[in-house]
Design a protein around this motif. Structure first.
Motif, short mmCIF file in Angstrom:
data_model
loop_
_atom_site.label_atom_id
_atom_site.label_comp_id
_atom_site.label_asym_id
_atom_site.label_seq_id
_atom_site.Cartn_x
_atom_site.Cartn_y
_atom_site.Cartn_z
N ALA A 199 0.82 -1.20 0.00
CA ALA A 199 0.00 0.00 0.00
C ALA A 199 0.86 1.26 0.00
N VAL A 200 1.96 1.24 0.74
CA VAL A 200 2.88 2.38 0.74
C VAL A 200 3.42 2.63 -0.67
N GLN A 231 1.64 7.93 -6.23
CA GLN A 231 0.79 9.10 -6.47
C GLN A 231 1.32 10.36 -5.78
N ALA A 232 1.85 10.19 -4.57
CA ALA A 232 2.37 11.30 -3.78
C ALA A 232 3.80 10.92 -3.36
N ASN A 288 2.12 11.37 2.57
CA ASN A 288 0.93 11.29 3.40
C ASN A 288 -0.17 10.53 2.69
N THR A 289 -1.09 9.99 3.49
CA THR A 289 -2.32 9.42 2.97
C THR A 289 -3.45 9.77 3.94
N GLY A 290 -4.64 10.03 3.39
CA GLY A 290 -5.77 10.38 4.22
C GLY A 290 -6.37 11.71 3.81
N ALA A 291 -7.39 12.12 4.52
CA ALA A 291 -8.06 13.39 4.20
C ALA A 291 -7.15 14.58 4.41
N LEU A 292 -6.21 14.46 5.35
CA LEU A 292 -5.26 15.53 5.65
C LEU A 292 -3.85 14.98 5.63
N GLY A 293 -2.90 15.82 5.27
CA GLY A 293 -1.50 15.44 5.27
C GLY A 293 -0.68 16.48 6.01
N THR A 310 12.39 -4.39 2.87
CA THR A 310 12.64 -2.97 2.59
C THR A 310 14.09 -2.67 2.25
N SER A 311 14.91 -3.69 2.08
CA SER A 311 16.35 -3.52 1.84
C SER A 311 16.96 -2.71 2.99
N GLY A 312 17.56 -1.56 2.72
CA GLY A 312 18.24 -0.80 3.76
C GLY A 312 17.41 0.34 4.32
N LEU A 313 16.09 0.23 4.25
CA LEU A 313 15.23 1.34 4.66
C LEU A 313 14.30 0.95 5.81
N ARG A 314 13.86 1.97 6.52
CA ARG A 314 12.79 1.82 7.51
C ARG A 314 11.62 2.68 7.06
N ILE A 315 10.42 2.11 7.12
CA ILE A 315 9.20 2.84 6.81
C ILE A 315 8.40 2.97 8.10
N ASN A 316 7.96 4.18 8.40
CA ASN A 316 7.16 4.41 9.60
C ASN A 316 5.83 5.05 9.21
#
Length: 218
Positions: A40-41, A47-48, A67-72, A204-210
Motif C-alpha cells: 500500500a505504501v 501518487q504522492a 501522506n495518505t488520508g483526508a489531511l496530510g 525494505t532492503s536498507g530502509l525503515r518505513i514508519n
C-alpha cells in the motif's frame, strides 16, 4: 554486525511493553499485515512521492515523507500544518487504505483507546544515518486522540522523552512490525528517532518505513 538492542529479533507478536501510563509498545502487532502495508505504501507514494520537507527555519529534513488520508502533514517556510492537498502536485492526498484504518483502530483499542478514527497518516522513509530530533506532536490542536506509530523494515532506536525537551529520553528498540501507541497523560511527550545504523531487511532492503496515524481534525 551487532546492533545491541536488536540482537534478538522477535518473529511473532509479543506481550505489550508499557513505557508509562498512556504509552505502550505493541511488539509485532503489525507483522500479519506487513506485506500488504508495504504494498500500500508503494501505491500511495506512486501518487504522492516521498520528498524532503523544509522546516520553517529553512533546514532540509533528513527523513523523506509522504501522506495518505483526508489531511496530510506538511512543513515549509510558512510553518508546520495539515492540509488536504499535496503541495507538490496540487492534488488531494491519496485516500487512506482500509487496511491502514483498521490497523490503527485495532492498535489504539489494544492500548486502551477505543474508537480511534484517524484522518491523517504520515509516511516516513528512513535511510541509515537518518534521525528525527525530539519533538511533540502538537499540530493536531486536539489532544484527545492517541498517536499510533507503526515500524516496518530495518530496526530503529525510538527516543521516548518527557514533558520537556531537556528531559532524559529512554532508548527503546523497535523492530519490523512493532507499533507504539501513546495518548492520554502521555499524549504530548517528546519523542524522536536516533540515527539509524546500517542494516538490511528482506522487505525494505536498507530502509525503515514508519506510519504515524493521527486524528488531525476536530
Amino acid at each position: 554486525m551487532t546492533l545491541g538492542l536488536f540482537d534478538d529479533l522477535p518473529a511473532t507478536p509479543q506481550a505489550p511493553e508499557w513505557l508509562e501510563p498512556g504509552a505502550v509498545v505493541l511488539r509485532g502487532f503489525a507483522l500479519p499485515q506487513a506485506i500488504e502495508l508495504l504494498q500500500a505504501v508503494d501505491a500511495i507514494t506512486a501518487q504522492a512521492p516521498f520528498r524532503h520537507l523544509i522546516t520553517p527555519g529553512g533546514q532540509r529534513m533528513s527523513v523523506a515523507m509522504s501522506n495518505t488520508g483526508a489531511l496530510g502533514w506538511i512543513s515549509d517556510r510558512s510553518g508546520y500544518r495539515y492540509g488536504p492537498t499535496d503541495p507538490t502536485t496540487g492534488l488531494p492526498w491519496p485516500p487512506m487504505p482500509a487496511l491502514f484504518r483498521q490497523l490503527a483502530r485495532e492498535a489504539a483499542e489494544a492500548a486502551g483507546y477505543p474508537g480511534f478514527v484517524p484522518d491523517a497518516c504520515l509516511i516516513n522513509r528512513y535511510a541509515p544515518g537518518t534521525r528525527l530530533s525530539l519533538h511533540q506532536d502538537r499540530d493536531e490542536g486536539n489532544y484527545d486522540h492517541p498517536i499510533v506509530s507503526v515500524s516496518l523494515g530495518i530496526p530503529a532506536i525510538f527516543l521516548w522523552g518527557g514533558a520537556e525537551r531537556a528531559d532524559k529520553a529512554r532508548r527503546v528498540g523497535l523492530w519490523h512490525g512493532d507499533v507504539v501507541v501513546w495518548g492520554g497523560p502521555a499524549r504530548l511527550r517528546f519523542h524522536g528517532v536516533a540515527p539509524l545504523a546500517d542494516a538490511s531487511h528482506a522487505m525494505t532492503s536498507g530502509l525503515r518505513i514508519n506510519l504515524t496515524f493521527r486524528k488531525a481534525s476536530g
